[in-house]
Design a protein around this motif. Structure first.
Motif, PDB file in Angstrom:
ATOM      1  N   LEU A  48       0.733  -1.057  -0.111  1.00  0.00           N
ATOM      2  CA  LEU A  48       0.147  -0.100  -0.114  1.00  0.00           C
ATOM      3  C   LEU A  48       0.942   1.362  -0.039  1.00  0.00           C
ATOM      4  O   LEU A  48       0.469   2.361  -0.789  1.00  0.00           O
ATOM      5  CB  LEU A  48      -0.985  -0.083   1.174  1.00  0.00           C
ATOM      6  CG  LEU A  48      -1.832   1.187   1.554  1.00  0.00           C
ATOM      7  CD1 LEU A  48      -2.569   1.524   0.043  1.00  0.00           C
ATOM      8  CD2 LEU A  48      -2.535   1.013   2.786  1.00  0.00           C
ATOM      9  N   SER A  49       1.843   1.314   1.055  1.00  0.00           N
ATOM     10  CA  SER A  49       2.643   2.539   0.883  1.00  0.00           C
ATOM     11  C   SER A  49       3.317   2.580  -0.210  1.00  0.00           C
ATOM     12  O   SER A  49       3.415   4.156  -0.411  1.00  0.00           O
ATOM     13  CB  SER A  49       3.770   2.528   2.064  1.00  0.00           C
ATOM     14  OG  SER A  49       4.852   1.489   1.897  1.00  0.00           O
ATOM     15  N   PRO A  51       2.671   2.132  -3.665  1.00  0.00           N
ATOM     16  CA  PRO A  51       1.639   3.196  -4.604  1.00  0.00           C
ATOM     17  C   PRO A  51       1.197   4.414  -4.165  1.00  0.00           C
ATOM     18  O   PRO A  51       1.018   5.347  -4.862  1.00  0.00           O
ATOM     19  CB  PRO A  51       0.853   2.089  -5.009  1.00  0.00           C
ATOM     20  CG  PRO A  51       1.113   0.775  -4.376  1.00  0.00           C
ATOM     21  CD  PRO A  51       2.156   1.102  -3.248  1.00  0.00           C
ATOM     22  N   TYR A  52       0.964   4.296  -2.769  1.00  0.00           N
ATOM     23  CA  TYR A  52       0.330   5.703  -2.353  1.00  0.00           C
ATOM     24  C   TYR A  52       1.316   6.949  -2.230  1.00  0.00           C
ATOM     25  O   TYR A  52       0.815   8.110  -2.785  1.00  0.00           O
ATOM     26  CB  TYR A  52      -0.272   5.292  -0.874  1.00  0.00           C
ATOM     27  CG  TYR A  52      -0.454   6.678  -0.020  1.00  0.00           C
ATOM     28  CD1 TYR A  52      -1.746   7.295  -0.386  1.00  0.00           C
ATOM     29  CD2 TYR A  52       0.312   7.332   0.926  1.00  0.00           C
ATOM     30  CE1 TYR A  52      -2.017   8.713   0.375  1.00  0.00           C
ATOM     31  CE2 TYR A  52      -0.107   8.280   1.520  1.00  0.00           C
ATOM     32  CZ  TYR A  52      -1.275   8.995   1.135  1.00  0.00           C
ATOM     33  OH  TYR A  52      -1.470  10.226   1.684  1.00  0.00           O
ATOM     34  N   TYR A  70      -1.591   5.142  -9.674  1.00  0.00           N
ATOM     35  CA  TYR A  70      -1.009   4.705  -8.628  1.00  0.00           C
ATOM     36  C   TYR A  70      -2.102   4.557  -7.421  1.00  0.00           C
ATOM     37  O   TYR A  70      -2.154   3.652  -6.504  1.00  0.00           O
ATOM     38  CB  TYR A  70       0.077   5.782  -8.077  1.00  0.00           C
ATOM     39  CG  TYR A  70       1.048   5.210  -8.901  1.00  0.00           C
ATOM     40  CD1 TYR A  70       1.935   3.940  -8.644  1.00  0.00           C
ATOM     41  CD2 TYR A  70       2.377   6.317  -9.511  1.00  0.00           C
ATOM     42  CE1 TYR A  70       3.036   3.579  -9.447  1.00  0.00           C
ATOM     43  CE2 TYR A  70       3.245   5.818 -10.169  1.00  0.00           C
ATOM     44  CZ  TYR A  70       3.958   4.647 -10.051  1.00  0.00           C
ATOM     45  OH  TYR A  70       5.031   4.170 -10.699  1.00  0.00           O
ATOM     46  N   PHE A  71      -3.000   5.706  -7.326  1.00  0.00           N
ATOM     47  CA  PHE A  71      -4.088   5.723  -6.403  1.00  0.00           C
ATOM     48  C   PHE A  71      -4.897   4.106  -6.450  1.00  0.00           C
ATOM     49  O   PHE A  71      -5.337   3.678  -5.616  1.00  0.00           O
ATOM     50  CB  PHE A  71      -5.111   6.825  -6.505  1.00  0.00           C
ATOM     51  CG  PHE A  71      -4.413   7.846  -5.848  1.00  0.00           C
ATOM     52  CD1 PHE A  71      -3.842   7.920  -4.499  1.00  0.00           C
ATOM     53  CD2 PHE A  71      -4.179   9.113  -6.532  1.00  0.00           C
ATOM     54  CE1 PHE A  71      -3.816   9.128  -3.758  1.00  0.00           C
ATOM     55  CE2 PHE A  71      -3.610  10.511  -5.773  1.00  0.00           C
ATOM     56  CZ  PHE A  71      -3.362  10.317  -4.537  1.00  0.00           C
ATOM     57  N   GLN A  73      -4.142   1.324  -7.766  1.00  0.00           N
ATOM     58  CA  GLN A  73      -3.095   0.435  -7.237  1.00  0.00           C
ATOM     59  C   GLN A  73      -3.034   0.322  -5.682  1.00  0.00           C
ATOM     60  O   GLN A  73      -3.389  -0.674  -5.280  1.00  0.00           O
ATOM     61  CB  GLN A  73      -1.648   0.652  -7.703  1.00  0.00           C
ATOM     62  CG  GLN A  73      -1.237   0.155  -9.078  1.00  0.00           C
ATOM     63  CD  GLN A  73       0.270   0.229  -9.335  1.00  0.00           C
ATOM     64  OE1 GLN A  73       1.090  -0.014  -8.537  1.00  0.00           O
ATOM     65  NE2 GLN A  73       0.503   0.750 -10.614  1.00  0.00           N
ATOM     66  N   ALA A  74      -3.127   1.598  -5.029  1.00  0.00           N
ATOM     67  CA  ALA A  74      -3.275   1.468  -3.616  1.00  0.00           C
ATOM     68  C   ALA A  74      -4.564   0.973  -3.093  1.00  0.00           C
ATOM     69  O   ALA A  74      -4.666   0.328  -2.401  1.00  0.00           O
ATOM     70  CB  ALA A  74      -2.993   2.865  -3.172  1.00  0.00           C
ATOM     71  N   GLN A  77      -5.101  -2.629  -2.753  1.00  0.00           N
ATOM     72  CA  GLN A  77      -4.715  -3.034  -1.244  1.00  0.00           C
ATOM     73  C   GLN A  77      -5.728  -2.669  -0.318  1.00  0.00           C
ATOM     74  O   GLN A  77      -5.863  -3.457   0.723  1.00  0.00           O
ATOM     75  CB  GLN A  77      -3.281  -2.571  -0.925  1.00  0.00           C
ATOM     76  CG  GLN A  77      -2.226  -2.662  -1.751  1.00  0.00           C
ATOM     77  CD  GLN A  77      -1.911  -4.170  -2.340  1.00  0.00           C
ATOM     78  OE1 GLN A  77      -1.892  -5.314  -1.222  1.00  0.00           O
ATOM     79  NE2 GLN A  77      -1.634  -4.788  -3.462  1.00  0.00           N
ATOM     80  N   ASP A  78      -6.365  -1.929  -0.315  1.00  0.00           N
ATOM     81  CA  ASP A  78      -7.517  -1.503   0.726  1.00  0.00           C
ATOM     82  C   ASP A  78      -8.549  -0.747  -0.017  1.00  0.00           C
ATOM     83  O   ASP A  78      -8.320   0.736  -0.397  1.00  0.00           O
ATOM     84  CB  ASP A  78      -6.676  -0.236   1.673  1.00  0.00           C
ATOM     85  CG  ASP A  78      -7.881  -0.001   2.824  1.00  0.00           C
ATOM     86  OD1 ASP A  78      -8.880  -0.497   2.568  1.00  0.00           O
ATOM     87  OD2 ASP A  78      -7.330   0.668   3.687  1.00  0.00           O
ATOM     88  N   LEU A  84      -8.400   7.406  -0.300  1.00  0.00           N
ATOM     89  CA  LEU A  84      -7.826   6.852  -1.517  1.00  0.00           C
ATOM     90  C   LEU A  84      -8.566   7.008  -2.550  1.00  0.00           C
ATOM     91  O   LEU A  84      -8.319   7.490  -3.824  1.00  0.00           O
ATOM     92  CB  LEU A  84      -7.316   5.654  -1.395  1.00  0.00           C
ATOM     93  CG  LEU A  84      -5.938   5.130  -0.398  1.00  0.00           C
ATOM     94  CD1 LEU A  84      -5.859   3.773  -0.450  1.00  0.00           C
ATOM     95  CD2 LEU A  84      -4.935   5.893  -1.124  1.00  0.00           C
TER      96      LEU A  84
END
Length: 604
Positions: A48-49, A51-52, A70-71, A73-74, A77-78, A84
């Motif tokens: 997560l970190s 891509p964020y 990228y957001f 992608q993050a 994960q969540d 996000l």
């Protein structure tokens, strides 16, 4: 601050690109650009970190497409993080990826985490699908929006209610729609904007008299979309002559092809259809456009301006004004590739606007995207061959890329269009053409242009300096050259380039001691200029200060001279002294022979 619709020029600077250099010919920067490599797709990052953080960095750089990827992608994960989701939505809309934005807005709503932006996106989808009653219901059942921006009377609440008023018209409730607009007109500071939309709504239902009465107020209709709408309304009222007079009295009329075309049609007796608003979706698009224009009106545009401009374009893809505002905002945020997509759409719509194109060329030039700027200038001169400013912009861009011989015909065309009796208007293109001619090795013609420019503006320090330095550099008319440069110094006593010219004129005249003081002042003003430091070294050498001369030559080398020949000359001076260099140049017709390439050196 009263809300108004987009101004006539939609923020486009009317100033011409500032392209004629004020420096002597040998002081010009290289102005070369290394072609940018195509942007690579965002690499996949795990966790997560990663891509964020990458998304945040891309967002800071206004790289909207990369930030969106990228957001997302993050979010893989969540997918429960509202921040996000909203950040991804902002990036997607800013990048113009409206289908993905619409899908994300639906997801956020289904999860019960719809933000104000997600609701705005969903309402836009309803308007695009012409689901008018659903749109009315969506506004009526939504939670109150947050407090509005101080620059926007009524803020988001006003926007929502204007969207609702247009949706009521779409749902067949014309009376309620007009009443809603009239009620919104009571919001402090919002009356001009609301009255503009009320006028459009009245015209849409056939009340042309009422619409004309509203648009006649300059506070309501004095912008390009308002002027076009009013011309159409006057024509529907069989008042073509009044429409012609109104158009011709509009500031900037001659530079707006749309207005000129309307005038010509009206003058021929044609009745213009009212098609400024074809459906209520067009009205909602203009609501978004108005908010975008207000939010973009400051020197540092609000990022929300781009969101609203994108939504306007999404609802009305053929509304040129919306695409123009979108393109200008993207350009201002440094997203030139995305901006070019919007400018290309404008060209396809046949709505290229000369003043906006000149501003665009200027912005590309300042961003050192000279090939892109040249392409835009070529398109402008092709579309509007009788526009002298377009040819001047093209000439300047060619000149900045050292295409001096190609620049001359562009200035020729501009001067022919301006006319021989235009006076002051001829000064700049004469000066610019003189620079191009001098750099192309046609000094007699360049000199004639400089002297003609001086007749128009005798106290032009840059022309006095350029002509004087050119004569000095050619070792011609040195007494007159010195007088020209001295006049330039009197006008601009702290200009490093002009002080260098004065010192170099003294040097050419053999007045070495007199050259020291102005050259030292020039070096002080332009410490990082290799040529000025080189000149300082030559002058020190001729006054017997050989050690100081060598220090200046070493410094000039460290600053990377513009050409290989200049670099070689400095190295030979350091090796054998200035006297030996001058002697060798005299023996070789004024030039210092370059060293032969090594036997194993690669050949072209």
């Amino acid at each position: 601050m009263a809300l108004t619709a987009a101004p006539l020029t939609t923020g486009a600077a009317l100033a011409l690109p500032q392209l004629a250099q004020e420096t002597p010919p040998r002081h010009r920067p290289a102005d070369r650009e290394t072609p940018a490599a195509p942007a690579a797709p965002a690499p996949e990052l795990r966790g997560l970190s990663g891509p964020y953080l990458a998304a945040r960095q891309a967002a800071i750089e206004n790289d909207y497409a990369t930030a969106a990827n990228y957001f997302l992608q993050a979010m893989a994960q969540d997918d429960t993080d509202a921040f996000l989701q909203d950040s991804a939505l902002v990036a997607l809309i800013s990048a113009g990826e409206m289908e993905r934005a619409g899908a994300l807005a639906v997801t956020m709503s289904d999860q019960g985490r719809a933000t104000e932006l997600a609701r705005l996106m969903q309402r836009s989808e309803l308007a695009k699908a012409e689901r008018w009653q659903d749109l009315v219901n969506a506004v009526d059942t939504a939670p109150p929006p947050p407090a509005g921006d101080a620059a926007l009377p009524g803020g988001a609440d006003l926007l929502d209610k204007m969207v609702r008023a247009w949706a009521l018209l779409g749902a067949g409730n014309a009376r309620q729609s007009l009443s809603a607009f009239e009620e919104l007109g009571k919001v402090r500071g919002a009356r001009p904007m609301v009255n503009y939309h009320l006028a459009l709504a009245k015209a849409k239902v056939g009340d042309y008299e009422g619409a004309e009465q509203l648009l006649a107020d300059p506070n309501t209709g004095a912008h390009i979309l308002g002027v076009i709408a009013r011309a159409q309304i006057l024509s529907q009222l069989e008042r073509n002559q009044d429409a012609v007079a109104m158009l011709e009295g509009t500031p900037g009329f001659a530079e707006e092809p749309q207005l000129v075309s309307l005038r010509d049609r009206l003058a021929r007796g044609e009745t213009l259809p009212f098609d400024s608003i074809r459906t209520p979706a067009d009205g909602i698009a203009q609501v978004y456009l108005t908010f975008a224009s207000v939010l973009a009106s400051n020197d540092d545009p609000d990022p929300l301006a781009l969101i609203h401009a994108r939504l306007a374009t999404y609802l009305a893809p053929d509304m040129g004004e919306a695409r123009l505002v979108t393109a200008q905002l993207l350009q201002g945020f440094g997203q030139f590739d995305l901006a070019e997509q919007e400018f290309e759409a404008l060209r396809e719509l046949g709505e290229m606007r000369p003043m906006a194109e000149l501003a665009r060329i200027d912005a590309l030039t300042r961003a050192e995207r000279l090939p892109d700027a040249e392409k835009a200038a070529l398109s402008l001169t092709s579309a509007y061959p009788d526009l002298p400013q377009g040819w001047i912009a093209l000439g300047d861009l060619l000149r900045q890329q050292d295409k001096f011989a190609q620049a001359v015909p562009a200035y020729d065309k501009a001067l022919a269009l301006i006319g021989a009796d235009a006076g002051e208007a001829r000064w700049f293109p004469l000066y610019a053409r003189g620079i191009a001619l001098e750099r192309a090795g046609q000094f007699p013609k360049a000199e004639a242009d400089f002297r003609e420019a001086l007749k128009l503006r005798p106290d032009s320090a840059q022309v006095l300096n350029y002509l004087g330095y050119s004569l000095v550099d050619r070792n011609e008319k040195l007494d007159e050259a010195l007088q020209l440069i001295q006049r330039a110094v009197d006008l601009r006593p702290d200009d490093g380039y002009i002080l260098d010219s004065l010192a170099w004129a003294y040097y050419r005249l053999g007045r070495y001691d007199e050259a020291v003081a102005p050259m030292e002042r020039a070096v002080s003003a332009m410490a990082s200029d290799p040529l000025v430091n080189d000149h300082m070294g030559d002058i020190y050498w001729m006054t017997g200060r050989h050690r100081e001369a060598e220090i200046q030559w070493h410094r000039a080398l460290s600053l990377k001279p513009e050409t290989e020949a200049e670099t070689h000359r400095i190295r030979v001076k350091l090796d054998r002294g200035l006297g030996a260099v001058l002697a060798e140049e005299k023996a070789n017709g004024g030039t210092l022979p370059m060293p032969r390439p090594a036997a194993d050196a690669p050949r072209d």
